[in-house]
Design an enzyme around this catalytic site. Structure first.
Site, PDB file in Angstrom:
ATOM      1  N   THR A  84       0.899  -1.165   0.000  1.00 30.95           N
ATOM      2  CA  THR A  84       0.000   0.000   0.000  1.00 30.95           C
ATOM      3  C   THR A  84       0.928   1.203   0.000  1.00 30.95           C
ATOM      4  OG1 THR A  84      -1.935  -0.938   1.135  1.00 30.95           O
ATOM      5  CG2 THR A  84      -1.503   1.341   1.604  1.00 30.95           C
ATOM      6  N   VAL A 125     -12.971  -5.020   0.070  1.00 26.34           N
ATOM      7  CA  VAL A 125     -12.449  -3.699   0.416  1.00 26.34           C
ATOM      8  C   VAL A 125     -11.603  -3.847   1.670  1.00 26.34           C
ATOM      9  CG1 VAL A 125     -13.055  -1.342   1.091  1.00 26.34           C
ATOM     10  CG2 VAL A 125     -14.463  -2.556  -0.582  1.00 26.34           C
TER      11      VAL A 125
HETATM   12  N1  ASP Z   1      -3.841  -2.771   3.858  1.00 27.63           N
HETATM   13  C1  ASP Z   1      -3.980  -3.135   2.485  1.00 27.63           C
HETATM   14  C2  ASP Z   1      -5.263  -3.860   2.302  1.00 27.63           C
HETATM   15  O1  ASP Z   1      -5.600  -4.683   3.115  1.00 27.63           O
HETATM   16  C3  ASP Z   1      -2.874  -3.992   1.970  1.00 27.63           C
HETATM   17  C4  ASP Z   1      -1.505  -3.681   2.524  1.00 27.63           C
HETATM   18  O2  ASP Z   1      -1.236  -2.604   2.965  1.00 27.63           O
HETATM   19  O3  ASP Z   1      -0.646  -4.544   2.486  1.00 27.63           O
HETATM   20  O4  ASP Z   1      -5.923  -3.649   1.318  1.00 27.63           O
END
Ligand code: ASP
Length: 306
Positions: free
Chosen positions: A174, A203
């Site tokens: 992210t 989501v």
């Molecule tokens: N937090 C993000 C999600 O769950 C993915 C990540 O940051 O690794 O969509």
């Protein structure tokens, strides 16, 4: 009063054992570019919101990071992106989920905040706002990266064999930023492609205000990265602000507690960047690494991976 800025490019960093020198250099360059984009705005007296959006756009445009151009694929081989922004003075926020098309999903989240009465939009109406706002759109080819496609195939194969990937870079990532501007306003912005091979329509925490993104001038601004479902269930970002407000914890204490004592024991691998009203920064993570960086007017820009 001075400004400060912190960014992350995801806690789904490649394992140290698999990192190459070229990749490491490219990550540092990408992070530095994003810091520079945000810093320029803050130094000129621009807003924390604009700075965080600019930093996130730079990361969305870089195929190395899981957001915008480098977004991961879901189990149908499609990309669905989530993003959010929040401003700490007014506590206004905007978010979008499951969109494909806008080059910079974070700009669409900002448009939802600034051009509508709502906090979160999904589906065709969200894209209509993007068009109305004159945001750039890109096609499938622009968003295609071979590495993400290969990661999907590998994940599908591992699932069929009944095993789980040990490589966090394959699973998630992210991008995000938090800032305090010269007027003392805080802001946070986060953008993601989500998790590789996620179900269509899934989501994550990124666009959920209080879970993956949060800003309140009284306490802090936070942008998270990691196993989204766990961040949602523990309301990770807002929990940091709540601990500061109600328990009198410092940003560092609250952020460390959430990442190491709440998320880690509950399968919540990941981390976050956070900034408090005095411009102090915390960047805890419980994963092997987290692409991250900060800029402080006195010490300059620094980027880190492990
Ligand atoms: N937090 C993000 C999600 O769950 C993915 C990540 O940051 O690794 O969509």
């Amino acid at each position: 009063m001075s400004f400060s800025l912190a960014i992350h490019g995801g806690a789904g960093t490649i394992l140290k054992s698999r990192m190459t020198r070229e990749r490491e250099a490219a990550v540092h360059t990408g992070l530095a570019r994003a810091l520079h984009a945000g810093e320029e705005i803050l130094r000129d007296g621009g807003s924390a919101l604009d700075a965080t959006v600019a930093a996130v756009c730079a990361l969305e445009d870089d195929p190395l990071f899981n957001a915008g151009r480098g977004a991961v694929f879901n189990s149908d081989g499609k990309q669905e992106m989530d993003a959010a922004v929040m401003e700490g003075k007014t506590r206004k926020a905007g978010a979008i989920a499951g969109v494909f098309g806008p080059r910079n999903p974070v700009k669409l989240a900002r448009a939802v905040m600034q051009r509508t009465d709502h906090v979160m939009l999904i589906g065709p109406e969200a894209l209509k706002i993007a068009r109305k706002e004159g945001l750039a759109f890109e096609d499938k080819q622009y968003f295609f990266t071979q590495a993400r496609w290969d990661a999907l195939q590998e994940t599908i194969k591992l699932r069929k064999e009944g095993s789980v990937s040990d490589d966090p870079a394959r699973r998630h990532g992210t991008v995000g930023a938090v800032a305090r501007d010269l007027r003392g306003t805080l802001a946070a912005a986060t953008s993601t492609g989500g998790m590789t091979a996620k179900l269509p329509g899934r989501v994550g925490d990124t666009p959920m205000i209080g879970a993956g993104t949060f800003a309140d001038n009284e306490t802090c601004a936070v942008s998270c990265t990691g196993h989204g479902e766990v961040f949602i269930r523990w309301n990770a970002a807002a929990e940091i602000a709540a601990r500061m407000r109600h328990r009198g914890e410092t940003l560092r204490q609250a952020a460390d507690h959430v990442v190491h004592e709440i998320l880690a024991p509950n399968d919540g691998s990941g981390g976050l960047v956070a900034i408090d009203r005095d411009g102090k920064i915390a960047m805890p993570f419980n994963s092997e690494g987290m692409y991250r960086g900060l800029v402080d007017p006195e010490t300059g820009a620094k980027t880190f991976i492990f």
